[in-house]
Design a protein around this motif. Structure first.
Motif, PDB file in Angstrom:
ATOM      1  N   THR A   4       8.885   3.407  41.241  1.00  0.00           N
ATOM      2  CA  THR A   4       7.509   3.413  41.340  1.00  0.00           C
ATOM      3  C   THR A   4       6.826   4.152  40.070  1.00  0.00           C
ATOM      4  OG1 THR A   4       8.031   4.441  43.607  1.00  0.00           O
ATOM      5  CG2 THR A   4       5.569   3.993  43.192  1.00  0.00           C
ATOM      6  N   GLN A   5       5.772   3.223  39.739  1.00  0.00           N
ATOM      7  CA  GLN A   5       5.039   3.700  38.441  1.00  0.00           C
ATOM      8  C   GLN A   5       3.847   4.785  39.034  1.00  0.00           C
ATOM      9  OE1 GLN A   5       6.133   3.397  35.949  1.00  0.00           O
ATOM     10  NE2 GLN A   5       6.508   1.496  35.177  1.00  0.00           N
ATOM     11  N   PRO A   6       3.611   5.864  38.207  1.00  0.00           N
ATOM     12  CA  PRO A   6       3.977   6.001  36.599  1.00  0.00           C
ATOM     13  C   PRO A   6       5.265   6.736  36.648  1.00  0.00           C
ATOM     14  CG  PRO A   6       2.304   7.658  37.506  1.00  0.00           C
ATOM     15  CD  PRO A   6       2.481   6.735  38.617  1.00  0.00           C
ATOM     16  N   PHE A   7       6.109   7.007  37.843  1.00  0.00           N
ATOM     17  CA  PHE A   7       7.186   7.999  37.700  1.00  0.00           C
ATOM     18  C   PHE A   7       8.299   7.325  36.950  1.00  0.00           C
ATOM     19  CE2 PHE A   7       4.570   9.041  41.384  1.00  0.00           C
ATOM     20  CZ  PHE A   7       4.311  10.223  40.988  1.00  0.00           C
ATOM     21  N   LYS A   8       8.389   6.031  37.258  1.00  0.00           N
ATOM     22  CA  LYS A   8       9.406   5.347  36.647  1.00  0.00           C
ATOM     23  C   LYS A   8       9.270   5.423  35.055  1.00  0.00           C
ATOM     24  CE  LYS A   8      11.431   0.489  36.638  1.00  0.00           C
ATOM     25  NZ  LYS A   8      11.358  -0.204  35.565  1.00  0.00           N
ATOM     26  N   ALA A   9       8.124   5.221  34.632  1.00  0.00           N
ATOM     27  CA  ALA A   9       7.952   5.317  33.293  1.00  0.00           C
ATOM     28  C   ALA A   9       8.198   6.600  32.479  1.00  0.00           C
ATOM     29  CB  ALA A   9       6.443   4.965  32.732  1.00  0.00           C
ATOM     30  N   ALA A  10       7.671   7.505  33.355  1.00  0.00           N
ATOM     31  CA  ALA A  10       8.098   8.888  33.101  1.00  0.00           C
ATOM     32  C   ALA A  10       9.566   9.343  32.760  1.00  0.00           C
ATOM     33  CB  ALA A  10       7.271   9.885  34.151  1.00  0.00           C
ATOM     34  N   LEU A  11      10.196   8.741  34.131  1.00  0.00           N
ATOM     35  CA  LEU A  11      11.835   9.044  33.972  1.00  0.00           C
ATOM     36  C   LEU A  11      12.544   8.453  32.961  1.00  0.00           C
ATOM     37  CD1 LEU A  11      12.362   8.840  37.945  1.00  0.00           C
ATOM     38  CD2 LEU A  11      12.454  10.976  36.430  1.00  0.00           C
ATOM     39  N   LYS A  48       4.762   3.638  26.613  1.00  0.00           N
ATOM     40  CA  LYS A  48       3.596   2.422  26.718  1.00  0.00           C
ATOM     41  C   LYS A  48       3.239   2.024  28.106  1.00  0.00           C
ATOM     42  CE  LYS A  48       3.153  -2.194  24.879  1.00  0.00           C
ATOM     43  NZ  LYS A  48       3.744  -2.968  26.144  1.00  0.00           N
ATOM     44  N   ALA A  49       4.512   2.215  29.088  1.00  0.00           N
ATOM     45  CA  ALA A  49       4.195   1.830  30.508  1.00  0.00           C
ATOM     46  C   ALA A  49       3.230   3.064  31.080  1.00  0.00           C
ATOM     47  CB  ALA A  49       5.391   1.615  31.337  1.00  0.00           C
ATOM     48  N   LEU A  50       3.500   4.014  30.764  1.00  0.00           N
ATOM     49  CA  LEU A  50       2.831   5.419  31.041  1.00  0.00           C
ATOM     50  C   LEU A  50       1.381   5.036  30.868  1.00  0.00           C
ATOM     51  CD1 LEU A  50       3.466   8.002  32.339  1.00  0.00           C
ATOM     52  CD2 LEU A  50       3.599   9.183  30.610  1.00  0.00           C
ATOM     53  N   GLY A  82      -2.824   3.908  33.166  1.00  0.00           N
ATOM     54  CA  GLY A  82      -4.131   4.663  33.062  1.00  0.00           C
ATOM     55  C   GLY A  82      -4.333   6.049  33.664  1.00  0.00           C
ATOM     56  N   GLU A  83      -5.719   6.052  33.750  1.00  0.00           N
ATOM     57  CA  GLU A  83      -6.284   7.602  34.400  1.00  0.00           C
ATOM     58  C   GLU A  83      -5.607   7.756  35.596  1.00  0.00           C
ATOM     59  OE1 GLU A  83     -10.394   9.605  34.991  1.00  0.00           O
ATOM     60  OE2 GLU A  83     -10.278   8.271  33.154  1.00  0.00           O
ATOM     61  N   HIS A  84      -5.524   6.781  36.614  1.00  0.00           N
ATOM     62  CA  HIS A  84      -5.151   6.848  37.703  1.00  0.00           C
ATOM     63  C   HIS A  84      -3.594   7.291  37.901  1.00  0.00           C
ATOM     64  CE1 HIS A  84      -4.832   6.240  42.193  1.00  0.00           C
ATOM     65  NE2 HIS A  84      -3.735   5.754  41.776  1.00  0.00           N
ATOM     66  N   GLY A  85      -3.110   6.717  37.105  1.00  0.00           N
ATOM     67  CA  GLY A  85      -1.502   6.936  36.983  1.00  0.00           C
ATOM     68  C   GLY A  85      -1.253   8.423  36.412  1.00  0.00           C
ATOM     69  N   LEU A  86      -1.921   8.842  35.589  1.00  0.00           N
ATOM     70  CA  LEU A  86      -1.844  10.088  34.802  1.00  0.00           C
ATOM     71  C   LEU A  86      -2.303  11.245  35.864  1.00  0.00           C
ATOM     72  CD1 LEU A  86      -3.114  10.263  31.265  1.00  0.00           C
ATOM     73  CD2 LEU A  86      -0.571  10.897  31.978  1.00  0.00           C
ATOM     74  N   LEU A  87      -3.122  10.962  36.594  1.00  0.00           N
ATOM     75  CA  LEU A  87      -3.679  11.544  37.916  1.00  0.00           C
ATOM     76  C   LEU A  87      -2.601  11.825  38.761  1.00  0.00           C
ATOM     77  CD1 LEU A  87      -6.278  13.363  38.141  1.00  0.00           C
ATOM     78  CD2 LEU A  87      -6.890  11.535  40.010  1.00  0.00           C
TER      79      LEU A  87
END
Lengths: 344, 344
Positions: free
Chosen positions: B110-117, B122-124, B128-133
């Motif tokens: 699940t994004q944004p967690f996949k990108a974080a892991l 770039k994917a993070l 966008g703002e919603h993902g960061l939130l």
């Protein structure tokens, strides 16, 4: 001072001068109450306070805390000043409705404004929480933060309490003024944590209580930053931001102070969670409640009062170790001598 | 001391001792910079600071202000510590995702967690703002305020900056530590006013900056008071309470401090309104901006940086009288000597 001149002044008198100054400059480490709480009778309430301050300030005490952790929080309405026969801020709102009425002709026929203009407290109460909120927004929002502070100061300069005939800022409790000063002299930082409006208290809290604006916590409405004709302002919006009452008090304390207090003083069940949060911390803690039991010198009310109801707090004080302070028996006097707190 | 003994010690040496002590005990009224700002070069930036402090602290100065009104506010990221190559709090959130991942197996897909892991920045960014939130809420909420403070402290004890290999709390700017101390020695109250999380800064701001929790202002999520098994806690909820950035900074300043600062120090356009609000007040005011122009010792970035963008501030500094501080030419050194700020 160079070495040569230093050697010329060395000697007992110099050392004595030095010692005297160190004594004056450095705060006395152990709690000193003699003369500091003259309006308190020498009862167990006063003794609890002095004992607690000694516990947390005396070097070597197992409960000693550095000054940074000596945080004390005080409710305002009914704890630092009178809240009867109505909250001072409500009296302000009612007067404000009258002042603004010429610009709102429709208020003559619209509740809750009609009730406010006619002083019809029964109809006002019937307008409920929604009506009160409408009243607050109409009287507290729409101007800038600086304009609002000016309105509050102007009102306090002329408004008088209906029973005592004195400015509201003179109807603060003399024993509490002494306690605030006593705690500060012992390295405490004193905060006001009130269900009342933060911006209603800040314009006078420093002058009257010695509590600067950054140490006032309260309920708030939202503000918006704007640049008007090149001049930045903060505009007060008709939207609730935060209600600093009951379970909101620990939230407000954490948001503003970020550290759990070690002493909390309240008077109503609106302060219950603040006392609970404060006294649940480790080490020495002190919770205190003003009990309004002095109809002659102030007011007598508790379990059934619509304002400042104290019911759960009275039930639980003893098992929680909270000190119930009786206005009647623990306080020598209630208010400061006339005129002392009225200076603008 | 009674009259008799007082007369015995009276005389020049006693008076000199007394005078010396008064000099030591009372804060020196005029600004003293010699030795106070050793990491600042003797350029116009340092001179502006010293001149301003002298203006507001020297008795008799037309701009003299009592200590209560000497409020100074400092942005954190990029002003007091490094914000490159990413905000420290984002590094914390990414590490926190990894630490919590075993309890959230779904994050692998699940994004944004996949990108974080996967460290896929770039994917993070694309989330966008919603993902960061979402990332912030999953890593900053759900525990109690005390638990969260512990998590922050534990992380800071082991995390290291990718380029400098030092703890983040050692990548604070030595000239700014000196400035904070210099202002406090001149009776100022120093506040941190950051777009970062208030609860992310409070656990270490006192140790590292000498700024106590009640003088930290920042972005926040909501908390709820609860009693769990008889123990009161404040639970961190996954809801934004306040964003202390851009036009939010004057709002946060007013909410927490209730008084307009006289000195503001920032580094990005997120600080523009804070400087504008501060310097629009009457009397002497000082606005300052750290310009990151030292790629060798730290980083060089301004108008086009996604982090800490400084564009409008650079354009307007001169006409508004704000001082642009060049890291390269105004600062002798950037960071403290190793180990000094790392103590827990």
């Amino acid at each position: 001072m160079n070495q040569a001149s230093a050697s010329r002044v060395t000697g007992l008198p110099f050392i004595l001068g030095l010692a005297l100054c160190v004594l004056c400059a450095v705060k006395l480490p152990a709690a000193r109450a003699e003369g500091a709480l003259p309006s308190w009778n020498d009862t167990s309430a006063q003794q609890s306070i002095v004992r607690f301050v000694d516990q947390v300030t005396r070097p070597g005490s197992p409960d000693y805390l550095p000054p940074a952790e000596r945080i004390a929080v005080f409710d305002n309405d009914g704890t630092l000043w009178s809240e009867q026969p109505m909250y001072v801020q409500l009296a302000f709102a009612l007067d404000r409705v009258k002042a603004l009425a010429p610009q709102h002709l429709e208020w003559k026929e619209t509740q809750p404004f009609k009730a406010a203009l006619e002083g019809d407290m029964k109809a006002l109460a019937e307008s409920g929480e929604h009506g009160l909120l409408e009243l607050v927004m109409a009287t507290h929002a729409g101007n800038t933060t600086e304009e609002f502070a000016g309105v509050v100061k102007d009102w306090l300069a002329t408004a008088r309490h209906p029973r005592f005939g004195r400015p509201y800022t003179e109807l603060v409790y003399q024993p509490m003024l002494e306690l605030l000063a006593y705690l500060r002299a012992n390295g405490f930082k004193t905060f006001v944590v009130s269900g009342g409006g933060i911006e209603f208290m800040r314009p006078w809290a420093e002058r009257v209580y010695g509590v600067p604006p950054e140490q006032v916590v309260g309920s708030s409405i939202r503000t918006r930053y704007e640049v008007r004709d090149g001049k930045p302002v903060l505009v007060r919006l008709p939207e609730i931001d935060f209600i600093d009452d009951k379970a909101g008090k620990p939230v407000g304390i954490h948001q503003h102070i970020g550290r759990r207090p070690i002493l909390a003083f309240g008077n109503s069940d609106g302060d219950f969670q603040m006392l609970e949060w404060t006294t649940a911390g480790g080490g020495a803690r002190l919770g205190l409640i003003v009990h309004h039991d002095d109809a002659e010198r102030e007011y007598a009310y508790d379990r059934k009062s619509p304002i400042g109801r104290l019911d759960e707090g009275l039930d639980e004080a003893s098992q929680r170790g909270w000190v119930v302070v009786s206005m009647k028996t623990d306080w020598k006097r209630i208010f400061p001598a006339g005129g002392s707190a009225a200076r603008q």
